[in-house]
Design a protein around this motif. Structure first.
Motif, PDB file in Angstrom:
ATOM      1  N   HIS A 289     -58.135 -55.234 -42.545  1.00 56.09           N
ATOM      2  CA  HIS A 289     -58.018 -54.068 -41.664  1.00 56.09           C
ATOM      3  C   HIS A 289     -57.182 -52.956 -42.312  1.00 56.09           C
ATOM      4  O   HIS A 289     -57.484 -51.768 -42.155  1.00 56.09           O
ATOM      5  N   PHE A 290     -56.142 -53.339 -43.064  1.00 57.69           N
ATOM      6  CA  PHE A 290     -55.268 -52.350 -43.691  1.00 57.69           C
ATOM      7  C   PHE A 290     -55.090 -52.613 -45.183  1.00 57.69           C
ATOM      8  O   PHE A 290     -54.021 -52.376 -45.738  1.00 57.69           O
ATOM      9  N   SER A 291     -56.130 -53.097 -45.823  1.00 58.75           N
ATOM     10  CA  SER A 291     -56.113 -53.248 -47.274  1.00 58.75           C
ATOM     11  C   SER A 291     -57.536 -53.163 -47.792  1.00 58.75           C
ATOM     12  O   SER A 291     -58.484 -53.528 -47.089  1.00 58.75           O
ATOM     13  N   LYS A 292     -57.691 -52.677 -49.004  1.00 62.46           N
ATOM     14  CA  LYS A 292     -59.016 -52.448 -49.573  1.00 62.46           C
ATOM     15  C   LYS A 292     -59.777 -53.748 -49.801  1.00 62.46           C
ATOM     16  O   LYS A 292     -60.988 -53.826 -49.580  1.00 62.46           O
ATOM     17  N   ASP A 293     -59.072 -54.770 -50.250  1.00 62.46           N
ATOM     18  CA  ASP A 293     -59.750 -56.013 -50.629  1.00 62.46           C
ATOM     19  C   ASP A 293     -59.040 -57.253 -50.089  1.00 62.46           C
ATOM     20  O   ASP A 293     -59.096 -58.323 -50.679  1.00 62.46           O
ATOM     21  N   GLY A 294     -58.373 -57.128 -48.943  1.00 63.35           N
ATOM     22  CA  GLY A 294     -57.702 -58.279 -48.339  1.00 63.35           C
ATOM     23  C   GLY A 294     -58.694 -59.239 -47.706  1.00 63.35           C
ATOM     24  O   GLY A 294     -59.912 -59.000 -47.695  1.00 63.35           O
ATOM     25  N   LYS A 295     -58.181 -60.334 -47.193  1.00 60.65           N
ATOM     26  CA  LYS A 295     -59.043 -61.327 -46.556  1.00 60.65           C
ATOM     27  C   LYS A 295     -59.692 -60.757 -45.304  1.00 60.65           C
ATOM     28  O   LYS A 295     -59.035 -60.085 -44.501  1.00 60.65           O
ATOM     29  N   SER A 296     -60.971 -61.042 -45.150  1.00 57.74           N
ATOM     30  CA  SER A 296     -61.650 -60.693 -43.906  1.00 57.74           C
ATOM     31  C   SER A 296     -61.283 -61.713 -42.836  1.00 57.74           C
ATOM     32  O   SER A 296     -60.687 -62.763 -43.132  1.00 57.74           O
ATOM     33  N   VAL A 297     -61.659 -61.433 -41.610  1.00 58.79           N
ATOM     34  CA  VAL A 297     -61.373 -62.380 -40.534  1.00 58.79           C
ATOM     35  C   VAL A 297     -62.098 -63.698 -40.768  1.00 58.79           C
ATOM     36  O   VAL A 297     -61.604 -64.767 -40.373  1.00 58.79           O
ATOM     37  N   ALA A 298     -63.255 -63.653 -41.423  1.00 60.63           N
ATOM     38  CA  ALA A 298     -64.001 -64.883 -41.718  1.00 60.63           C
ATOM     39  C   ALA A 298     -63.327 -65.718 -42.793  1.00 60.63           C
ATOM     40  O   ALA A 298     -63.606 -66.912 -42.919  1.00 60.63           O
ATOM     41  N   GLU A 299     -62.450 -65.091 -43.569  1.00 59.88           N
ATOM     42  CA  GLU A 299     -61.801 -65.784 -44.682  1.00 59.88           C
ATOM     43  C   GLU A 299     -60.399 -66.296 -44.346  1.00 59.88           C
ATOM     44  O   GLU A 299     -59.742 -66.901 -45.194  1.00 59.88           O
ATOM     45  N   LEU A 300     -59.941 -66.084 -43.114  1.00 54.02           N
ATOM     46  CA  LEU A 300     -58.631 -66.605 -42.730  1.00 54.02           C
ATOM     47  C   LEU A 300     -58.619 -68.122 -42.824  1.00 54.02           C
ATOM     48  O   LEU A 300     -59.599 -68.786 -42.459  1.00 54.02           O
ATOM     49  N   ASP A 301     -57.518 -68.675 -43.304  1.00 56.68           N
ATOM     50  CA  ASP A 301     -57.383 -70.127 -43.421  1.00 56.68           C
ATOM     51  C   ASP A 301     -57.392 -70.752 -42.030  1.00 56.68           C
ATOM     52  O   ASP A 301     -56.527 -70.436 -41.205  1.00 56.68           O
ATOM     53  N   PRO A 302     -58.351 -71.625 -41.728  1.00 59.13           N
ATOM     54  CA  PRO A 302     -58.397 -72.229 -40.386  1.00 59.13           C
ATOM     55  C   PRO A 302     -57.101 -72.937 -39.999  1.00 59.13           C
ATOM     56  O   PRO A 302     -56.725 -72.932 -38.827  1.00 59.13           O
TER      57      PRO A 302
END
Length: 271
Positions: free
Chosen positions: A103-116
């Motif tokens: 949301h606030f970074s160019k190439d940060g983790k997407s919501v799908a990539e959050l560690d479960p």
């Protein structure tokens, strides 16, 4: 030695070796399991009570830009087809929702990539209702964290630290979002507080207001520092008053759409 004796001796040797390997494998698995358990945050010993921290999302729920966060279009009519189906248009940051690093970074983790594993974590609730009653743009400050730690002990690694400003009670009124003269006004975190939480190893922050930053923020300092660090936030939480300051476990039902910067989520707590 007879053939039968040789065969029996080989059988005994193989069985003995099999027992050895089985025992070693079991010990190894147990060690791995213990390691996995010790690596996870300390979760509450739940009694089974579930508290829903999620607001119902509809066209009237307040949003940051003032536009409806969800739109409905009938796709299948029950009277005509025997079942019904809506086509939904949903804006990611609507209702009770998650802010992902992207949301606030160019190439940060997407919501799908959050560690479960990080979506199930201890929940710590910092109450600033008295401050927020006097100042609509009140913030969780480092001294609020110090007071929480003094009363409740250390903040667990990986925990979600949530602000309870009493703001959920204002949903459905203009005061949830604005002052009477139509300026943004709602509580949030200070950057000094979230910097401290990052040092302590917290994994997420949450607010019962519209934004992680207070309404009068000019630079979104918390969004710009907390999220790019690989952590996530939750906005528009409900029912925090039903939970103790510590002892609950948070379950964040994050959406899993590709390239998602966040999205509406079902947030539950178990105590």
């Amino acid at each position: 030695m007879c053939n039968a004796c040789v065969i029996e001796n080989v059988k005994r040797t193989m069985l003995s070796r099999r027992s050895l390997f089985t025992g070693a494998a079991a010990s190894g698995a147990a060690a791995l399991a213990m390691g996995a358990v010790s690596a996870r945050p300390a979760l509450a010993q739940a009694t089974g009570k579930v508290v829903d921290l999620t607001h119902v999302l509809d066209e009237k729920f307040p949003t940051f830009d003032g536009q409806p966060g969800i739109l409905y279009e009938e796709n299948v009519n029950f009277d005509q087809s025997g079942y019904q189906l809506w086509k939904l248009t949903i804006f990611e940051h609507s209702g009770t929702h998650i802010d992902a690093p992207l949301h606030f970074s160019k190439d940060g983790k997407s919501v799908a990539e959050l560690d479960p594993a990080g979506l199930i974590c201890p929940l710590c609730i910092v109450d600033i209702k008295s401050k927020a009653a006097e100042d609509a743009n009140a913030m969780v400050e480092p001294e609020d964290l110090d007071a929480w730690i003094s009363a409740n002990g250390e903040i667990p690694k990986g925990a979600c630290v949530a602000m309870n400003a009493g703001w959920a009670a204002k949903v459905g009124t203009p005061a949830f979002r604005n002052t009477p003269d139509d300026n943004f006004a709602f509580p949030g975190f200070s950057k000094a507080a979230t910097d401290r939480l990052a040092e302590l190893g917290a994994g997420a922050i949450g607010v019962d207001s519209l934004s992680l930053d207070p309404g009068n923020s000019a630079d979104f300092a918390v969004h710009n520092s907390w999220l790019p660090g690989g952590r996530f936030g939750i906005e528009c939480l409900a029912n925090l008053d039903q939970l103790p300051a510590k002892g609950a476990t948070l379950f964040a039902g994050a959406p899993k759409h590709a390239r998602g910067t966040g999205g509406p989520a079902r947030i539950l707590a178990v105590i």
